[in-house]
Scaffold this active site. Structure first.
Site, PDB file in Angstrom:
ATOM      1  NE  ARG A  70      19.842 -16.596  23.016  1.00 33.07           N
ATOM      2  CZ  ARG A  70      18.919 -17.262  23.691  1.00 33.07           C
ATOM      3  NH1 ARG A  70      19.189 -17.756  24.870  1.00 33.07           N
ATOM      4  NH2 ARG A  70      17.721 -17.455  23.199  1.00 33.07           N
TER       5      ARG A  70
ATOM      6  CE1 TYR B 246      19.585 -17.142  28.471  1.00 35.40           C
ATOM      7  CE2 TYR B 246      21.703 -16.015  28.424  1.00 35.40           C
ATOM      8  CZ  TYR B 246      20.786 -16.885  27.848  1.00 35.40           C
ATOM      9  OH  TYR B 246      21.073 -17.492  26.654  1.00 35.40           O
TER      10      TYR B 246
ATOM     11  CG  ASP C 156      19.849 -17.384  19.484  1.00 38.66           C
ATOM     12  OD1 ASP C 156      19.983 -18.501  20.004  1.00 38.66           O
ATOM     13  OD2 ASP C 156      19.395 -16.400  20.089  1.00 38.66           O
TER      14      ASP C 156
ATOM     15  CB  SER D 284      16.298 -17.709  19.312  1.00 43.84           C
ATOM     16  OG  SER D 284      16.750 -16.905  20.359  1.00 43.84           O
TER      17      SER D 284
ATOM     18  CD  GLN E 255      18.316 -10.703  16.829  1.00 40.18           C
ATOM     19  OE1 GLN E 255      18.726  -9.790  16.114  1.00 40.18           O
ATOM     20  NE2 GLN E 255      17.368 -10.542  17.715  1.00 40.18           N
TER      21      GLN E 255
HETATM   22  P1  NAD Z   1      15.396 -19.080  28.975  1.00 43.79           P
HETATM   23  O1  NAD Z   1      14.989 -20.252  28.150  1.00 43.79           O
HETATM   24  O2  NAD Z   1      16.703 -19.091  29.668  1.00 43.79           O
HETATM   25  O3  NAD Z   1      14.249 -18.827  30.097  1.00 43.79           O
HETATM   26  C1  NAD Z   1      12.901 -18.664  29.728  1.00 43.79           C
HETATM   27  C2  NAD Z   1      12.282 -17.560  30.548  1.00 43.79           C
HETATM   28  O4  NAD Z   1      12.098 -18.001  31.888  1.00 43.79           O
HETATM   29  C3  NAD Z   1      13.110 -16.279  30.623  1.00 43.79           C
HETATM   30  O5  NAD Z   1      12.363 -15.217  30.099  1.00 43.79           O
HETATM   31  C4  NAD Z   1      13.357 -16.134  32.130  1.00 43.79           C
HETATM   32  O6  NAD Z   1      13.361 -14.775  32.548  1.00 43.79           O
HETATM   33  C5  NAD Z   1      12.182 -16.869  32.717  1.00 43.79           C
HETATM   34  N1  NAD Z   1      12.336 -17.251  34.125  1.00 43.79           N
HETATM   35  C6  NAD Z   1      13.437 -17.691  34.780  1.00 43.79           C
HETATM   36  N2  NAD Z   1      13.159 -17.904  36.087  1.00 43.79           N
HETATM   37  C7  NAD Z   1      11.844 -17.614  36.264  1.00 43.79           C
HETATM   38  C8  NAD Z   1      10.971 -17.658  37.377  1.00 43.79           C
HETATM   39  N3  NAD Z   1      11.388 -18.014  38.592  1.00 43.79           N
HETATM   40  N4  NAD Z   1       9.692 -17.289  37.186  1.00 43.79           N
HETATM   41  C9  NAD Z   1       9.255 -16.903  35.965  1.00 43.79           C
HETATM   42  N5  NAD Z   1      10.034 -16.841  34.881  1.00 43.79           N
HETATM   43  C10 NAD Z   1      11.316 -17.203  35.020  1.00 43.79           C
HETATM   44  O7  NAD Z   1      15.244 -17.739  28.150  1.00 43.79           O
HETATM   45  P2  NAD Z   1      15.454 -17.441  26.592  1.00 43.79           P
HETATM   46  O8  NAD Z   1      14.188 -17.592  25.883  1.00 43.79           O
HETATM   47  O9  NAD Z   1      16.610 -18.225  26.127  1.00 43.79           O
HETATM   48  O10 NAD Z   1      15.809 -15.891  26.624  1.00 43.79           O
HETATM   49  C11 NAD Z   1      16.779 -15.414  27.533  1.00 43.79           C
HETATM   50  C12 NAD Z   1      17.112 -13.966  27.272  1.00 43.79           C
HETATM   51  O11 NAD Z   1      17.861 -13.828  26.093  1.00 43.79           O
HETATM   52  C13 NAD Z   1      15.899 -13.073  27.094  1.00 43.79           C
HETATM   53  O12 NAD Z   1      16.198 -11.834  27.676  1.00 43.79           O
HETATM   54  C14 NAD Z   1      15.780 -12.913  25.635  1.00 43.79           C
HETATM   55  O13 NAD Z   1      15.086 -11.733  25.248  1.00 43.79           O
HETATM   56  C15 NAD Z   1      17.252 -12.842  25.292  1.00 43.79           C
HETATM   57  N6  NAD Z   1      17.505 -13.149  23.907  1.00 43.79           N
HETATM   58  C16 NAD Z   1      18.264 -12.276  23.183  1.00 43.79           C
HETATM   59  C17 NAD Z   1      18.546 -12.555  21.861  1.00 43.79           C
HETATM   60  C18 NAD Z   1      19.379 -11.617  21.054  1.00 43.79           C
HETATM   61  O14 NAD Z   1      19.585 -10.500  21.438  1.00 43.79           O
HETATM   62  N7  NAD Z   1      19.923 -12.072  19.954  1.00 43.79           N
HETATM   63  C19 NAD Z   1      18.066 -13.708  21.275  1.00 43.79           C
HETATM   64  C20 NAD Z   1      17.297 -14.585  22.045  1.00 43.79           C
HETATM   65  C21 NAD Z   1      17.033 -14.291  23.366  1.00 43.79           C
END
Ligand code: NAD
Length: 372
Positions: free
Chosen positions: A120, A226, A128, A131, A125
Protein backbone atom coordinates in the site's frame (compact mmCIF):
# COMPACT_ATOMS: atom_id res chain seq x y z
CA UNK A 1 5.00 -15.01 -25.09
CA UNK A 2 1.39 -16.14 -24.56
CA UNK A 3 -0.86 -14.55 -21.96
CA UNK A 4 -3.95 -16.60 -21.10
CA UNK A 5 -7.10 -15.18 -19.51
CA UNK A 6 -9.19 -17.75 -17.68
CA UNK A 7 -12.95 -17.91 -17.25
CA UNK A 8 -13.73 -17.49 -13.54
CA UNK A 9 -15.72 -20.00 -11.42
CA UNK A 10 -19.55 -19.98 -11.64
CA UNK A 11 -20.06 -17.62 -8.65
CA UNK A 12 -17.86 -14.91 -10.19
CA UNK A 13 -19.06 -12.28 -12.67
CA UNK A 14 -15.77 -10.47 -13.19
CA UNK A 15 -12.99 -11.28 -15.66
CA UNK A 16 -9.30 -10.54 -15.12
CA UNK A 17 -8.84 -8.46 -18.29
CA UNK A 18 -11.32 -6.72 -20.59
CA UNK A 19 -10.74 -6.39 -24.37
CA UNK A 20 -9.74 -2.70 -24.20
CA UNK A 21 -6.38 -3.60 -22.56
CA UNK A 22 -5.42 -6.20 -25.18
CA UNK A 23 -4.14 -4.06 -28.11
CA UNK A 24 -1.33 -2.70 -25.90
CA UNK A 25 -0.15 -6.28 -25.28
CA UNK A 26 -0.45 -7.32 -28.92
CA UNK A 27 1.67 -4.29 -29.87
CA UNK A 28 4.49 -5.84 -27.83
CA UNK A 29 4.19 -9.07 -29.88
CA UNK A 30 2.42 -10.85 -27.03
CA UNK A 31 -0.29 -13.31 -27.99
CA UNK A 32 -3.41 -13.06 -25.84
CA UNK A 33 -5.55 -16.16 -25.47
CA UNK A 34 -8.95 -15.84 -23.82
CA UNK A 35 -11.02 -18.77 -22.59
CA UNK A 36 -14.39 -19.15 -24.34
CA UNK A 37 -17.02 -16.92 -22.67
CA UNK A 38 -14.53 -15.63 -20.07
CA UNK A 39 -15.99 -12.12 -20.22
CA UNK A 40 -19.65 -13.06 -20.73
CA UNK A 41 -20.90 -11.85 -17.31
CA UNK A 42 -18.98 -8.59 -17.69
CA UNK A 43 -20.63 -8.06 -21.10
CA UNK A 44 -17.40 -8.66 -23.00
CA UNK A 45 -18.28 -11.34 -25.54
CA UNK A 46 -15.89 -13.55 -27.52
CA UNK A 47 -16.33 -11.28 -30.56
CA UNK A 48 -15.20 -8.23 -28.59
CA UNK A 49 -12.03 -10.08 -27.55
CA UNK A 50 -11.43 -11.21 -31.14
CA UNK A 51 -11.89 -7.64 -32.37
CA UNK A 52 -9.16 -6.57 -29.96
CA UNK A 53 -6.85 -9.20 -31.55
CA UNK A 54 -7.15 -11.84 -28.84
CA UNK A 55 -7.68 -15.50 -29.73
CA UNK A 56 -10.52 -17.50 -28.18
CA UNK A 57 -9.28 -20.87 -26.86
CA UNK A 58 -10.52 -23.62 -24.59
CA UNK A 59 -9.37 -23.87 -20.97
CA UNK A 60 -6.98 -26.79 -21.42
CA UNK A 61 -5.15 -25.06 -24.30
CA UNK A 62 -4.60 -22.00 -22.11
CA UNK A 63 -3.50 -23.98 -19.05
CA UNK A 64 -1.08 -26.10 -21.03
CA UNK A 65 0.48 -23.41 -23.23
CA UNK A 66 0.19 -19.94 -21.69
CA UNK A 67 3.38 -18.50 -20.19
CA UNK A 68 1.45 -16.00 -18.08
CA UNK A 69 -2.02 -16.85 -16.76
CA UNK A 70 -4.45 -14.14 -15.55
CA UNK A 71 -7.32 -14.91 -13.21
CA UNK A 72 -9.07 -13.42 -10.18
CA UNK A 73 -10.08 -16.41 -8.04
CA UNK A 74 -7.85 -19.37 -7.34
CA UNK A 75 -7.91 -22.37 -9.67
CA UNK A 76 -8.57 -26.06 -8.92
CA UNK A 77 -5.81 -28.57 -8.17
CA UNK A 78 -6.61 -30.25 -11.48
CA UNK A 79 -6.07 -26.94 -13.30
CA UNK A 80 -2.81 -26.36 -11.41
CA UNK A 81 -1.59 -29.77 -12.52
CA UNK A 82 -2.27 -28.80 -16.15
CA UNK A 83 -0.24 -25.57 -16.02
CA UNK A 84 2.85 -25.38 -18.17
CA UNK A 85 6.21 -25.82 -16.37
CA UNK A 86 7.50 -22.46 -15.08
CA UNK A 87 4.21 -20.72 -15.89
CA UNK A 88 3.48 -17.49 -14.02
CA UNK A 89 0.02 -17.00 -12.57
CA UNK A 90 -1.54 -13.73 -11.41
CA UNK A 91 -4.68 -13.59 -9.25
CA UNK A 92 -6.01 -13.11 -5.74
CA UNK A 93 -5.15 -16.35 -3.97
CA UNK A 94 -5.58 -15.30 -0.27
CA UNK A 95 -2.22 -16.98 0.51
CA UNK A 96 -2.53 -16.57 4.29
CA UNK A 97 -5.81 -18.52 4.28
CA UNK A 98 -5.01 -20.98 1.48
CA UNK A 99 -1.58 -22.31 2.24
CA UNK A 100 -2.31 -25.67 0.55
CA UNK A 101 -2.88 -23.89 -2.79
CA UNK A 102 0.40 -22.05 -2.37
CA UNK A 103 2.28 -25.27 -1.53
CA UNK A 104 0.86 -26.79 -4.70
CA UNK A 105 2.15 -23.87 -6.81
CA UNK A 106 5.52 -24.27 -5.10
CA UNK A 107 5.69 -28.01 -5.77
CA UNK A 108 4.69 -27.54 -9.40
CA UNK A 109 7.37 -24.85 -9.80
CA UNK A 110 4.79 -22.23 -10.74
CA UNK A 111 5.56 -18.56 -10.08
CA UNK A 112 2.56 -17.13 -8.28
CA UNK A 113 1.84 -13.42 -7.88
CA UNK A 114 -1.00 -12.74 -5.45
CA UNK A 115 -2.24 -9.25 -6.10
CA UNK A 116 -3.63 -8.61 -2.59
CA UNK A 117 0.03 -8.45 -1.55
CA UNK A 118 0.76 -5.35 -3.65
CA UNK A 119 2.20 -2.97 -1.05
CA UNK A 120 0.00 0.00 0.00
CA UNK A 121 2.58 2.55 -1.16
CA UNK A 122 2.28 5.60 -3.38
CA UNK A 123 4.29 3.98 -6.20
CA UNK A 124 2.05 0.90 -6.15
CA UNK A 125 -1.22 2.83 -5.98
CA UNK A 126 -2.05 2.25 -9.66
CA UNK A 127 -1.74 -1.53 -9.10
CA UNK A 128 -3.69 -1.75 -5.85
CA UNK A 129 -6.47 -4.27 -6.54
CA UNK A 130 -7.57 -4.28 -2.89
CA UNK A 131 -8.36 -0.58 -3.06
CA UNK A 132 -10.14 -0.97 -6.40
CA UNK A 133 -12.33 -3.81 -5.19
CA UNK A 134 -12.99 -2.06 -1.84
CA UNK A 135 -14.17 1.00 -3.75
CA UNK A 136 -16.68 -1.13 -5.65
CA UNK A 137 -17.83 -3.00 -2.52
CA UNK A 138 -18.25 0.15 -0.42
CA UNK A 139 -20.41 1.72 -3.11
CA UNK A 140 -22.52 -1.40 -3.70
CA UNK A 141 -22.98 -1.99 0.05
CA UNK A 142 -24.84 1.31 0.35
CA UNK A 143 -26.96 0.65 -2.75
CA UNK A 144 -27.82 -2.82 -1.40
CA UNK A 145 -28.82 -1.29 1.94
CA UNK A 146 -30.97 1.33 0.18
CA UNK A 147 -32.75 -1.45 -1.72
CA UNK A 148 -33.39 -3.50 1.42
CA UNK A 149 -34.39 -0.63 3.74
CA UNK A 150 -38.13 -0.03 4.12
CA UNK A 151 -37.41 3.72 4.31
CA UNK A 152 -36.06 6.44 2.01
CA UNK A 153 -32.45 7.56 2.38
CA UNK A 154 -33.03 11.30 1.73
CA UNK A 155 -35.28 13.69 3.57
CA UNK A 156 -38.51 14.47 1.71
CA UNK A 157 -40.88 17.31 2.45
CA UNK A 158 -44.13 16.29 0.77
CA UNK A 159 -47.80 17.12 0.96
CA UNK A 160 -48.12 13.83 2.81
CA UNK A 161 -45.74 15.04 5.50
CA UNK A 162 -42.01 15.14 6.12
CA UNK A 163 -39.88 12.05 5.77
CA UNK A 164 -36.77 12.20 7.94
CA UNK A 165 -33.47 11.05 6.35
CA UNK A 166 -32.06 7.59 7.07
CA UNK A 167 -29.24 7.33 9.61
CA UNK A 168 -26.26 5.31 8.45
CA UNK A 169 -23.41 4.06 10.60
CA UNK A 170 -20.21 3.00 8.82
CA UNK A 171 -17.80 0.81 10.79
CA UNK A 172 -14.24 1.02 9.49
CA UNK A 173 -13.19 4.03 7.43
CA UNK A 174 -10.65 2.41 5.10
CA UNK A 175 -11.13 2.43 1.34
CA UNK A 176 -14.53 0.64 1.41
CA UNK A 177 -15.78 2.65 4.39
CA UNK A 178 -14.86 6.02 2.87
CA UNK A 179 -16.57 5.07 -0.40
CA UNK A 180 -19.64 3.96 1.58
CA UNK A 181 -19.70 7.33 3.38
CA UNK A 182 -19.58 9.26 0.07
CA UNK A 183 -22.29 7.09 -1.51
CA UNK A 184 -24.60 7.29 1.52
CA UNK A 185 -24.14 11.08 1.64
CA UNK A 186 -24.92 11.37 -2.08
CA UNK A 187 -28.16 9.50 -1.45
CA UNK A 188 -29.05 12.00 1.26
CA UNK A 189 -28.40 9.90 4.36
CA UNK A 190 -27.10 11.25 7.67
CA UNK A 191 -23.83 9.43 8.24
CA UNK A 192 -21.69 8.57 11.26
CA UNK A 193 -18.47 6.58 10.99
CA UNK A 194 -16.11 4.88 13.37
CA UNK A 195 -12.55 3.63 12.99
CA UNK A 196 -9.83 2.76 15.49
CA UNK A 197 -7.37 4.76 13.42
CA UNK A 198 -7.84 8.31 14.62
CA UNK A 199 -5.92 9.50 11.52
CA UNK A 200 -9.09 9.02 9.43
CA UNK A 201 -11.16 11.45 11.51
CA UNK A 202 -10.44 14.36 9.15
CA UNK A 203 -11.19 12.31 6.03
CA UNK A 204 -14.51 11.18 7.52
CA UNK A 205 -15.46 14.75 8.41
CA UNK A 206 -14.39 16.09 5.01
CA UNK A 207 -16.91 13.71 3.41
CA UNK A 208 -19.68 15.21 5.54
CA UNK A 209 -19.98 12.44 8.14
CA UNK A 210 -19.68 12.63 11.93
CA UNK A 211 -16.74 10.74 13.44
CA UNK A 212 -17.73 8.61 16.45
CA UNK A 213 -14.92 9.35 18.85
CA UNK A 214 -13.46 6.82 21.34
CA UNK A 215 -10.38 7.89 23.25
CA UNK A 216 -7.37 5.72 24.08
CA UNK A 217 -6.76 3.75 20.85
CA UNK A 218 -3.39 1.98 20.58
CA UNK A 219 -0.85 3.60 18.25
CA UNK A 220 -1.05 2.12 14.73
CA UNK A 221 1.79 4.07 13.09
CA UNK A 222 4.11 1.04 12.87
CA UNK A 223 1.46 -1.10 11.13
CA UNK A 224 1.79 0.53 7.70
CA UNK A 225 -1.57 2.30 7.98
CA UNK A 226 -3.47 -0.83 9.00
CA UNK A 227 -5.37 -1.26 12.27
CA UNK A 228 -3.79 -3.08 15.21
CA UNK A 229 -5.38 -5.19 17.96
CA UNK A 230 -6.68 -2.93 20.77
CA UNK A 231 -6.69 -3.28 24.60
CA UNK A 232 -9.71 -4.78 26.41
CA UNK A 233 -10.44 -1.42 28.07
CA UNK A 234 -10.54 0.34 24.69
CA UNK A 235 -12.70 -2.41 23.21
CA UNK A 236 -15.30 -1.93 25.99
CA UNK A 237 -15.42 1.85 25.49
CA UNK A 238 -15.65 1.29 21.74
CA UNK A 239 -18.49 -1.21 22.17
CA UNK A 240 -20.52 1.28 24.22
CA UNK A 241 -20.01 4.12 21.71
CA UNK A 242 -20.91 1.90 18.76
CA UNK A 243 -23.94 0.49 20.62
CA UNK A 244 -25.33 3.97 21.23
CA UNK A 245 -24.85 4.95 17.60
CA UNK A 246 -26.12 1.58 16.24
CA UNK A 247 -29.47 1.61 18.04
CA UNK A 248 -30.26 5.01 16.47
CA UNK A 249 -29.23 3.84 12.96
CA UNK A 250 -31.36 2.52 10.12
CA UNK A 251 -28.37 1.07 8.28
CA UNK A 252 -24.98 -0.22 9.42
CA UNK A 253 -22.24 -0.90 6.86
CA UNK A 254 -19.49 -3.08 8.34
CA UNK A 255 -16.04 -2.85 6.76
CA UNK A 256 -13.69 -3.17 9.78
CA UNK A 257 -10.84 -5.63 9.22
CA UNK A 258 -7.41 -6.43 10.57
CA UNK A 259 -5.21 -8.11 7.90
CA UNK A 260 -4.55 -11.80 8.61
CA UNK A 261 -6.88 -11.83 11.67
CA UNK A 262 -10.54 -12.56 12.35
CA UNK A 263 -12.60 -9.38 11.86
CA UNK A 264 -13.39 -7.53 15.11
CA UNK A 265 -16.92 -8.08 16.46
CA UNK A 266 -18.36 -4.58 16.82
CA UNK A 267 -22.11 -5.37 16.71
CA UNK A 268 -22.96 -8.11 19.23
CA UNK A 269 -26.41 -9.76 19.18
CA UNK A 270 -27.40 -7.66 22.23
CA UNK A 271 -27.00 -4.53 20.09
CA UNK A 272 -28.95 -6.05 17.18
CA UNK A 273 -31.78 -6.85 19.63
CA UNK A 274 -32.09 -3.14 20.45
CA UNK A 275 -31.93 -1.89 16.85
CA UNK A 276 -35.01 -0.54 15.11
CA UNK A 277 -37.08 -3.24 13.37
CA UNK A 278 -36.58 -2.99 9.61
CA UNK A 279 -32.96 -1.84 9.97
CA UNK A 280 -30.33 -3.32 7.68
CA UNK A 281 -26.76 -4.45 8.33
CA UNK A 282 -24.46 -5.04 5.34
CA UNK A 283 -21.43 -6.95 6.59
CA UNK A 284 -18.55 -6.73 4.11
CA UNK A 285 -16.29 -8.41 6.69
CA UNK A 286 -18.44 -11.60 6.52
CA UNK A 287 -15.73 -13.79 4.97
CA UNK A 288 -13.38 -13.14 7.89
CA UNK A 289 -16.03 -13.73 10.56
CA UNK A 290 -18.05 -10.51 10.26
CA UNK A 291 -18.28 -7.35 12.39
CA UNK A 292 -21.70 -8.54 13.60
CA UNK A 293 -21.66 -11.79 15.56
CA UNK A 294 -24.94 -12.90 13.93
CA UNK A 295 -23.61 -12.52 10.36
CA UNK A 296 -23.62 -15.66 8.24
CA UNK A 297 -21.15 -15.58 5.36
CA UNK A 298 -22.85 -15.56 1.94
CA UNK A 299 -26.31 -15.51 3.53
CA UNK A 300 -28.99 -12.94 4.23
CA UNK A 301 -30.79 -13.55 7.51
CA UNK A 302 -33.37 -11.82 9.71
CA UNK A 303 -32.58 -11.47 13.43
CA UNK A 304 -34.64 -9.40 15.89
CA UNK A 305 -36.38 -7.76 12.91
CA UNK A 306 -33.04 -6.66 11.42
CA UNK A 307 -31.90 -7.86 7.99
CA UNK A 308 -28.23 -8.91 8.02
CA UNK A 309 -26.53 -9.34 4.65
CA UNK A 310 -23.21 -11.23 4.90
CA UNK A 311 -21.40 -10.62 1.64
CA UNK A 312 -17.71 -9.84 1.15
CA UNK A 313 -17.88 -10.23 -2.64
CA UNK A 314 -20.08 -7.33 -3.66
CA UNK A 315 -17.37 -6.21 -6.11
CA UNK A 316 -18.42 -9.15 -8.30
CA UNK A 317 -21.90 -7.63 -8.64
CA UNK A 318 -20.61 -4.63 -10.62
CA UNK A 319 -18.68 -6.84 -13.04
CA UNK A 320 -17.92 -4.43 -15.87
CA UNK A 321 -16.30 -1.65 -13.86
CA UNK A 322 -14.81 -4.04 -11.29
CA UNK A 323 -13.15 -5.98 -14.17
CA UNK A 324 -12.02 -2.72 -15.76
CA UNK A 325 -10.32 -1.63 -12.53
CA UNK A 326 -8.81 -5.07 -11.82
CA UNK A 327 -7.49 -5.31 -15.38
CA UNK A 328 -5.99 -1.82 -15.25
CA UNK A 329 -4.27 -2.61 -11.94
CA UNK A 330 -2.95 -5.87 -13.41
CA UNK A 331 -1.64 -4.14 -16.55
CA UNK A 332 0.16 -1.56 -14.42
CA UNK A 333 1.75 -4.36 -12.40
CA UNK A 334 2.70 -6.19 -15.59
CA UNK A 335 4.70 -3.14 -16.73
CA UNK A 336 7.12 -3.92 -13.88
CA UNK A 337 7.88 -7.41 -15.13
CA UNK A 338 7.27 -7.37 -18.89
CA UNK A 339 9.28 -4.85 -20.85
CA UNK A 340 8.86 -4.69 -24.65
CA UNK A 341 7.31 -8.13 -24.69
CA UNK A 342 10.09 -9.79 -22.67
CA UNK A 343 9.89 -11.05 -19.11
CA UNK A 344 12.25 -9.43 -16.60
CA UNK A 345 11.65 -10.47 -13.02
CA UNK A 346 13.48 -8.02 -10.79
CA UNK A 347 13.23 -9.14 -7.18
CA UNK A 348 15.12 -6.02 -6.06
CA UNK A 349 11.88 -4.15 -6.74
CA UNK A 350 9.86 -4.17 -3.50
CA UNK A 351 6.52 -4.40 -5.35
CA UNK A 352 7.63 -7.49 -7.30
CA UNK A 353 9.26 -9.04 -4.22
CA UNK A 354 6.29 -8.56 -1.89
CA UNK A 355 3.66 -9.68 -4.40
CA UNK A 356 5.55 -12.83 -5.43
CA UNK A 357 4.43 -15.79 -3.29
CA UNK A 358 6.19 -18.71 -5.01
CA UNK A 359 9.10 -18.79 -7.44
CA UNK A 360 11.76 -21.35 -8.45
CA UNK A 361 10.16 -24.12 -6.38
CA UNK A 362 10.26 -22.00 -3.19
CA UNK A 363 7.75 -20.04 -1.17
CA UNK A 364 9.42 -16.66 -1.43
CA UNK A 365 7.10 -14.47 0.63
CA UNK A 366 8.24 -14.47 4.28
CA UNK A 367 4.75 -14.04 5.80
CA UNK A 368 3.42 -16.99 3.80
CA UNK A 369 6.54 -19.12 4.32
CA UNK A 370 6.03 -18.84 8.09
CA UNK A 371 2.72 -20.69 7.72
CA UNK A 372 4.00 -23.52 5.50
P1 NAD B 1 -8.92 -2.80 5.79
O1 NAD B 1 -9.85 -3.35 4.77
O2 NAD B 1 -7.79 -3.63 6.29
O3 NAD B 1 -9.79 -2.35 7.08
C1 NAD B 1 -10.88 -1.46 6.95
C2 NAD B 1 -10.87 -0.47 8.08
O4 NAD B 1 -11.26 -1.12 9.29
C3 NAD B 1 -9.52 0.18 8.36
O5 NAD B 1 -9.63 1.56 8.21
C4 NAD B 1 -9.24 -0.24 9.81
O6 NAD B 1 -8.57 0.78 10.54
C5 NAD B 1 -10.63 -0.45 10.35
N1 NAD B 1 -10.70 -1.23 11.59
C6 NAD B 1 -9.97 -2.30 11.97
N2 NAD B 1 -10.32 -2.71 13.21
C7 NAD B 1 -11.32 -1.88 13.62
C8 NAD B 1 -12.11 -1.81 14.80
N3 NAD B 1 -11.93 -2.64 15.82
N4 NAD B 1 -13.03 -0.83 14.87
C9 NAD B 1 -13.21 0.03 13.85
N5 NAD B 1 -12.49 0.01 12.72
C10 NAD B 1 -11.56 -0.94 12.60
O7 NAD B 1 -8.38 -1.38 5.35
P2 NAD B 1 -8.03 -0.80 3.89
O8 NAD B 1 -9.20 -0.13 3.34
O9 NAD B 1 -7.42 -1.88 3.10
O10 NAD B 1 -6.95 0.31 4.25
C11 NAD B 1 -5.88 -0.01 5.12
C12 NAD B 1 -4.87 1.11 5.17
O11 NAD B 1 -4.14 1.19 3.97
C13 NAD B 1 -5.48 2.48 5.38
O12 NAD B 1 -4.61 3.21 6.20
C14 NAD B 1 -5.49 3.07 4.03
O13 NAD B 1 -5.50 4.50 4.03
C15 NAD B 1 -4.18 2.52 3.52
N6 NAD B 1 -4.10 2.53 2.08
C16 NAD B 1 -3.00 3.09 1.50
C17 NAD B 1 -2.89 3.09 0.13
C18 NAD B 1 -1.69 3.69 -0.53
O14 NAD B 1 -0.96 4.41 0.08
N7 NAD B 1 -1.44 3.35 -1.77
C19 NAD B 1 -3.87 2.52 -0.66
C20 NAD B 1 -4.98 1.94 -0.03
C21 NAD B 1 -5.07 1.95 1.35
Amino acid sequence: MIIGILKEPHFEQRVALLPNEIPALVKQNIQVWVEVDAGAHAFAGNEAYQASQAEIKNRSEILQQADLVFCINSISTEDMNSLKQHAIIFGMFSPLDNIETIKHFQQKNITCFSLEFIPRTTRAQSMDVLSSMATVSGYKAVLTAAMELPHFFPMFMTAAGTITPAKILILGAGVAGLQAISTARRLGGVVEAFDVRSAVKEEVQSLGAKFVEVEGAKDDKAAGGYAVEQTEEFKQKQQQAIHQSAIKSDVIICTAQIPGRKAPVLIPSTTVAEMKPGSVIIDLAASSGGNCDLTKNNETIMAHGVKIVGNSYLSSTIPTDASKMYGKNLMNFLKLIVKEGALTLNFEDDIVKETCITHGGEITNERVKALA
